[in-house]
Design a protein around this motif. Structure first.
Motif, PDB file in Angstrom:
ATOM      1  N   HIS A  32       0.857  -1.061   0.019  1.00 33.28           N
ATOM      2  CA  HIS A  32       0.179   0.068  -0.040  1.00 33.28           C
ATOM      3  C   HIS A  32       0.901   1.397   0.032  1.00 33.28           C
ATOM      4  N   ASP A  33       1.784   1.378   1.207  1.00 33.21           N
ATOM      5  CA  ASP A  33       2.469   2.509   0.984  1.00 33.21           C
ATOM      6  C   ASP A  33       3.628   2.678  -0.334  1.00 33.21           C
ATOM      7  N   MET A  34       4.276   1.650  -0.520  1.00 30.03           N
ATOM      8  CA  MET A  34       5.119   2.022  -1.828  1.00 30.03           C
ATOM      9  C   MET A  34       4.230   2.229  -3.023  1.00 30.03           C
ATOM     10  N   ALA A  35       2.887   1.745  -3.229  1.00 27.15           N
ATOM     11  CA  ALA A  35       2.175   2.125  -4.397  1.00 27.15           C
ATOM     12  C   ALA A  35       1.898   3.611  -4.280  1.00 27.15           C
ATOM     13  N   ARG A  36       1.739   4.040  -3.039  1.00 29.62           N
ATOM     14  CA  ARG A  36       1.070   5.465  -2.886  1.00 29.62           C
ATOM     15  C   ARG A  36       2.441   6.314  -3.027  1.00 29.62           C
ATOM     16  N   MET A  37       3.399   6.067  -2.882  1.00 33.29           N
ATOM     17  CA  MET A  37       4.748   6.839  -2.997  1.00 33.29           C
ATOM     18  C   MET A  37       5.013   7.125  -4.527  1.00 33.29           C
ATOM     19  N   LEU A 143      12.821 -11.360  -0.653  1.00 32.66           N
ATOM     20  CA  LEU A 143      12.513 -10.658  -1.900  1.00 32.66           C
ATOM     21  C   LEU A 143      11.618 -10.941  -2.815  1.00 32.66           C
ATOM     22  N   GLU A 144      10.539 -10.112  -3.361  1.00 37.03           N
ATOM     23  CA  GLU A 144       9.913 -10.227  -4.571  1.00 37.03           C
ATOM     24  C   GLU A 144       9.791  -9.161  -5.316  1.00 37.03           C
ATOM     25  N   ILE A 145      10.359  -9.240  -6.456  1.00 32.80           N
ATOM     26  CA  ILE A 145      10.379  -8.130  -7.404  1.00 32.80           C
ATOM     27  C   ILE A 145       9.345  -8.036  -8.509  1.00 32.80           C
ATOM     28  N   VAL A 146       8.515  -7.024  -8.299  1.00 29.58           N
ATOM     29  CA  VAL A 146       7.465  -6.943  -9.299  1.00 29.58           C
ATOM     30  C   VAL A 146       7.516  -5.819 -10.346  1.00 29.58           C
ATOM     31  N   LYS A 147       7.509  -5.819 -11.670  1.00 30.75           N
ATOM     32  CA  LYS A 147       7.529  -4.998 -12.427  1.00 30.75           C
ATOM     33  C   LYS A 147       6.926  -5.147 -13.838  1.00 30.75           C
ATOM     34  N   ASP A 148       6.201  -3.912 -14.417  1.00 37.67           N
ATOM     35  CA  ASP A 148       5.316  -4.197 -15.395  1.00 37.67           C
ATOM     36  C   ASP A 148       5.296  -2.658 -16.044  1.00 37.67           C
ATOM     37  N   VAL A 155       0.152  -1.110 -12.055  1.00 35.35           N
ATOM     38  CA  VAL A 155       0.912  -2.394 -11.572  1.00 35.35           C
ATOM     39  C   VAL A 155       0.588  -2.795 -10.433  1.00 35.35           C
ATOM     40  N   ALA A 156       0.148  -1.961  -9.630  1.00 36.06           N
ATOM     41  CA  ALA A 156      -0.064  -2.426  -8.042  1.00 36.06           C
ATOM     42  C   ALA A 156      -1.387  -3.331  -8.093  1.00 36.06           C
ATOM     43  N   GLU A 157      -2.471  -2.758  -8.996  1.00 35.21           N
ATOM     44  CA  GLU A 157      -3.648  -3.399  -8.964  1.00 35.21           C
ATOM     45  C   GLU A 157      -3.623  -4.702  -9.640  1.00 35.21           C
ATOM     46  N   LEU A 161      -0.989  -5.715  -5.258  1.00 34.20           N
ATOM     47  CA  LEU A 161       0.198  -5.246  -4.091  1.00 34.20           C
ATOM     48  C   LEU A 161      -0.282  -4.614  -2.909  1.00 34.20           C
ATOM     49  N   GLU A 162      -1.553  -4.243  -3.132  1.00 33.43           N
ATOM     50  CA  GLU A 162      -2.243  -3.379  -1.783  1.00 33.43           C
ATOM     51  C   GLU A 162      -2.178  -4.221  -0.657  1.00 33.43           C
ATOM     52  N   SER A 163      -2.282  -5.463  -0.622  1.00 35.55           N
ATOM     53  CA  SER A 163      -2.457  -6.275   0.609  1.00 35.55           C
ATOM     54  C   SER A 163      -1.127  -6.891   1.022  1.00 35.55           C
ATOM     55  N   PHE A 164       0.124  -6.520   0.304  1.00 34.48           N
ATOM     56  CA  PHE A 164       1.496  -7.154   0.658  1.00 34.48           C
ATOM     57  C   PHE A 164       1.724  -6.508   1.870  1.00 34.48           C
ATOM     58  N   ARG A 165       2.197  -7.301   2.903  1.00 30.23           N
ATOM     59  CA  ARG A 165       2.816  -6.697   4.138  1.00 30.23           C
ATOM     60  C   ARG A 165       4.214  -7.093   4.338  1.00 30.23           C
ATOM     61  N   GLY A 166       4.736  -6.307   4.824  1.00 27.74           N
ATOM     62  CA  GLY A 166       6.310  -6.687   4.782  1.00 27.74           C
ATOM     63  C   GLY A 166       7.030  -5.473   5.510  1.00 27.74           C
ATOM     64  N   THR A 167       8.439  -5.487   5.382  1.00 23.72           N
ATOM     65  CA  THR A 167       9.289  -4.709   6.341  1.00 23.72           C
ATOM     66  C   THR A 167       9.846  -3.510   5.580  1.00 23.72           C
ATOM     67  N   HIS A 168      10.340  -3.599   4.373  1.00 20.94           N
ATOM     68  CA  HIS A 168      11.073  -2.690   3.508  1.00 20.94           C
ATOM     69  C   HIS A 168      10.989  -2.833   2.168  1.00 20.94           C
ATOM     70  N   ALA A 169      11.253  -1.671   1.509  1.00 20.35           N
ATOM     71  CA  ALA A 169      11.080  -1.826  -0.129  1.00 20.35           C
ATOM     72  C   ALA A 169      11.618  -0.664  -0.595  1.00 20.35           C
ATOM     73  N   ILE A 170      11.922  -1.016  -2.074  1.00 15.07           N
ATOM     74  CA  ILE A 170      12.185   0.259  -2.773  1.00 15.07           C
ATOM     75  C   ILE A 170      11.267   0.101  -4.153  1.00 15.07           C
ATOM     76  N   GLY A 171      11.432   1.223  -4.739  1.00 17.39           N
ATOM     77  CA  GLY A 171      10.535   1.233  -6.060  1.00 17.39           C
ATOM     78  C   GLY A 171      10.835   2.326  -6.976  1.00 17.39           C
ATOM     79  N   HIS A 172      10.393   2.020  -8.474  1.00 15.22           N
ATOM     80  CA  HIS A 172      11.038   3.002  -9.462  1.00 15.22           C
ATOM     81  C   HIS A 172       9.851   3.400 -10.244  1.00 15.22           C
ATOM     82  N   VAL A 173       9.828   4.422 -10.787  1.00 16.99           N
ATOM     83  CA  VAL A 173       8.988   4.857 -11.939  1.00 16.99           C
ATOM     84  C   VAL A 173      10.009   5.359 -13.046  1.00 16.99           C
TER      85      VAL A 173
END
Length: 323
Positions: A32-37, A143-148, A155-157, A161-173
């Motif tokens: 949720h947080d990474m998708a919003r960022m 680690l799970e990398i998702v990109k499209d 991509v999140a939808e 990914l909105e329901s993915f719970r975890g500890t840390h992440a990075i992302g890229h547009v």
């Protein structure tokens, strides 16, 4: 013009999406947080979006892989070919001694496999990638990398990914400027074949070809022509040789030339490094329960709905946070 972002929940850093609740546990609403960022920075790169997400560590190996690109759907035998190649991937995993838990279709062409395996990752990844159209996007215990293709929300939808719970992440547009609009050119990049290491990066390495040749002489292979992948493998190789993540990153500032800001993640750490000119933007926010960073402050404010203080890391700064 691309945008990068990272987030890590510290200690008991689980956090509800609103940002105002007390700590609730080890994991937080990471997807949720990474998708919003990332969606807040969609203007920096509408062509593709990528996530490197760290869930709870598992005894199982998690492998994200694809067997085609979206543009391949025009092929008349697309569905039959993918099903045939998926069965071949499963057969090859079994042949190397992996005990498959499940292989799930995440989209028409992307898959998530979990399995038990005690051997080396490189022969396994190489064997899988010899299947026509196959590309291993990530391998590891968390680690799970998702990109499209598409913006962060799309991509999140698509990958739920909105329901993915975890500890840390990075992302890229990504805005494609020097390569095709395809998944192979999308970030993040897994540090093939090292477990649970990934990188996103904004900028350009000017000694890319030199370092690619040096790493290839050590036996590494690369999935793309992107300089971000060089950073990932460089950092992972130095850590395999005994460096800490922070030491490897500091050494990279002396050995990697160019203008860049990059974020790197391991199984339990998130780090950021800026080159000696610090020309590529990054805004950093630190609190007791979390650290968030992004190319623009608007991305951090998308997940922290209160007044915050941020700062820009300075030249040649390296910062690492651990869980």
């Amino acid at each position: 013009m691309c945008g990068i972002a990272g987030i890590i929940y510290l200690g008991q850093g689980g956090r509800e999406p609103s940002g105002d609740h007390p700590n609730r546990g080890q994991e937080g609403p990471l997807g949720h947080d990474m998708a919003r960022m990332l969606h807040a920075m969609r203007h920096r790169g509408p062509d593709s979006t990528g996530y490197a997400l760290y869930g709870p560590p598992s005894e199982l190996i998690v492998m994200r892989f694809k067997l085609a690109d979206p543009t391949d759907k025009r092929d008349f035998d697309f569905s039959e070919r993918l099903e045939r190649n998926r069965r071949e991937v499963e057969a090859r995993l079994a042949k190397l001694g992996a005990t498959i838990d499940r292989v799930e279709g995440e989209s028409e062409y992307a898959y998530r496999a979990t399995f038990r395996y005690t051997g080396e990752l490189k022969p396994l990844a190489d064997f899988v990638e010899d299947v026509p159209g196959a590309e291993v996007l990530s391998l590891g215990h968390s680690l799970e990398i998702v990109k499209d293709l598409g913006d962060a929300r799309t991509v999140a939808e698509q990958y739920r990914l909105e329901s993915f719970r975890g500890t840390h992440a990075i992302g890229h547009v990504r805005m494609a400027t020097e390569s095709d609009v395809d998944i192979a050119g999308a970030h993040p990049y897994w540090a093939y074949p090292f477990s649970d290491v990934a990188v996103v990066h904004n900028g350009q390495l000017t000694n890319y070809h030199q370092w690619r040749r040096r790493l290839e002489r050590l036996g590494h292979r690369f999935q793309s022509e992107c300089d971000s992948e060089i950073i990932a493998v460089y950092i992972a190789q130095r850590m395999a040789d005994g460096d800490s993540l922070e030491t490897a990153m500091k050494q990279s500032l002396d050995e990697l030339d160019g203008v860049f800001t990059y974020l790197v993640v391991t199984e339990n750490q998130l780090g950021v490094a800026k080159d000696e000119m610090a020309a590529k933007p990054l805004v950093l926010y630190e609190a007791d329960d979390m650290v968030a960073m992004a190319s623009e402050e608007v991305a951090i404010r998308a997940v922290v709905n209160r007044e915050i203080d941020t700062y820009d890391p300075y030249e040649r700064e390296v910062r690492v946070w651990s869980r």
